[in-house]
Enzyme design. Structure first.
Site, PDB file in Angstrom:
ATOM      1  N   PRO A   2     -31.087  12.891  22.902  1.00 46.12           N
ATOM      2  CG  PRO A   2     -32.218  11.395  24.423  1.00 46.12           C
ATOM      3  CD  PRO A   2     -31.425  12.595  24.564  1.00 46.12           C
ATOM      4  CD  GLU A   3     -28.252  13.100  17.023  1.00 41.23           C
ATOM      5  OE1 GLU A   3     -28.278  12.961  15.720  1.00 41.23           O
ATOM      6  OE2 GLU A   3     -26.770  12.474  18.127  1.00 41.23           O
ATOM      7  CE  LYS A  55     -31.628  17.271  17.801  1.00 45.30           C
ATOM      8  NZ  LYS A  55     -30.600  17.505  18.282  1.00 45.30           N
ATOM      9  CG  HIS A  95     -30.762   9.266  38.407  1.00 34.88           C
ATOM     10  ND1 HIS A  95     -30.057  10.600  39.288  1.00 34.88           N
ATOM     11  CD2 HIS A  95     -29.866   7.959  38.119  1.00 34.88           C
ATOM     12  CE1 HIS A  95     -29.065  10.642  39.342  1.00 34.88           C
ATOM     13  NE2 HIS A  95     -28.988   9.422  39.081  1.00 34.88           N
ATOM     14  NE  ARG A 114     -24.901  16.765  32.525  1.00 32.33           N
ATOM     15  CZ  ARG A 114     -24.690  17.663  31.894  1.00 32.33           C
ATOM     16  NH1 ARG A 114     -24.013  16.645  30.507  1.00 32.33           N
ATOM     17  NH2 ARG A 114     -23.921  18.347  31.884  1.00 32.33           N
ATOM     18  NE  ARG A 265     -22.230  19.965  20.396  1.00 28.44           N
ATOM     19  CZ  ARG A 265     -23.706  18.667  20.437  1.00 28.44           C
ATOM     20  NH1 ARG A 265     -24.533  19.792  19.886  1.00 28.44           N
ATOM     21  NH2 ARG A 265     -23.765  17.866  20.131  1.00 28.44           N
TER      22      ARG A 265
END
Length: 275
Positions: A2-3, A55, A95, A114, A265
């Site tokens: 997420p940005e 962030k 999760h 993750r 990237r």
């Protein structure tokens, strides 16, 4: 990951828990928690504010402490109406790893596929130290063309894409928007900062604000994991012009979008539209 737009969207969704009280905390993955005795530090504490710092999501509580949440790659904060008694902790979703129980608004669930996301309790002094190390926030009053020019000219040797993602220069922009912003300003992301004219710098600064604002209006970009505070997908993925579009035609000129690499990237641009 997420940005800025995704984090801001979640923060906006969580404004309703301001003035609520944290009545308890549960976790099955303490490794993600970077502070000791988190339960005792936050239980029975009133929530004073929910805000964004780059962030990160910051929840200010009444004992002058701050809960810092970094969603990393796959973290999700979801506000539910479930009361503590409704949870069967021996059989929670796979999760779901942390739960903040709330007095009025049910619970704030923290899901993470993750398990890279983190939670930390810090003081105001520590928060100020962290903030001081970050670059300018695009939505702060400091983000003027003069300040923008001053910051990026310190790193003239770097590429535009690299600077946009440098959190010590501008705070909050990640890989998705660092491709979309140069497209909007018609500038090749591989160009060096030193090659930009004053007019191009103004275009770039305006595009930063334009793209980030549009992404927030559309509640972020969802490819796979990102969800807002109500567990719903964002909509900006439907308006991406170059990110993830390698091999496809440019929406403006039909030239094939190219994919390159900047600091390991993936970077996308139109070789005809972006000079």
């Amino acid at each position: 990951m997420p940005e800025l737009p995704e984090v801001q969207t979640i923060v906006n969704d969580l404004q309703k828990i301001t003035s609520d009280t944290i009545t308890g905390f549960w976790t099955d993955f303490p490794k993600a928690i970077k502070s000791e005795n988190i339960g005792s530090k936050i239980t029975n504490q009133k929530i004073k504010s929910v805000m964004r710092n780059g962030k990160n999501i910051i929840i200010e509580i009444a004992n002058e402490k701050f809960i810092v949440i970094h969603l990393k790659m796959t973290g999700k904060l979801i506000l539910t109406k479930l009361q503590p008694a409704a949870y069967k902790l021996e059989a929670v979703p796979k999760h779901l790893h942390h739960i903040f129980y709330l007095k009025k608004n049910g619970a704030l669930e923290f899901h993470d596929i993750r398990k890279f996301a983190t939670i930390e309790i810090i003081s105001k002094t520590k928060l100020l130290e962290i903030t001081a190390k970050k670059g300018v926030d695009p939505f702060s009053t400091e983000f003027t063309i003069e300040k923008f020019t001053e910051l990026i000219e310190r790193k003239k040797h770097k590429s535009i894409k690299s600077i946009l993602m440098d959190q010590t220069v501008i705070s909050g922009i990640g890989n998705i928007y660092a491709s979309e912003i140069p497209f909007d300003s018609k500038i090749n992301p591989h160009r060096k900062i030193s090659s930009l004219s004053p007019a191009e710098l103004k275009l770039l600064q305006k595009s930063i604000l334009k793209i980030l604002k549009k992404a927030i209006e559309l509640r972020g970009t969802s490819f796979s994991d990102y969800r807002d505070g109500n567990d719903k997908k964002g909509g900006f993925q439907n308006f991406l012009k170059v990110y993830g579009k390698a091999g496809k035609k440019c929406v403006k000129c039909d030239t094939i979008i190219e994919k390159g690499t900047v600091e390991q990237r993936s970077t996308f641009h139109c070789p005809a539209c972006q000079k």
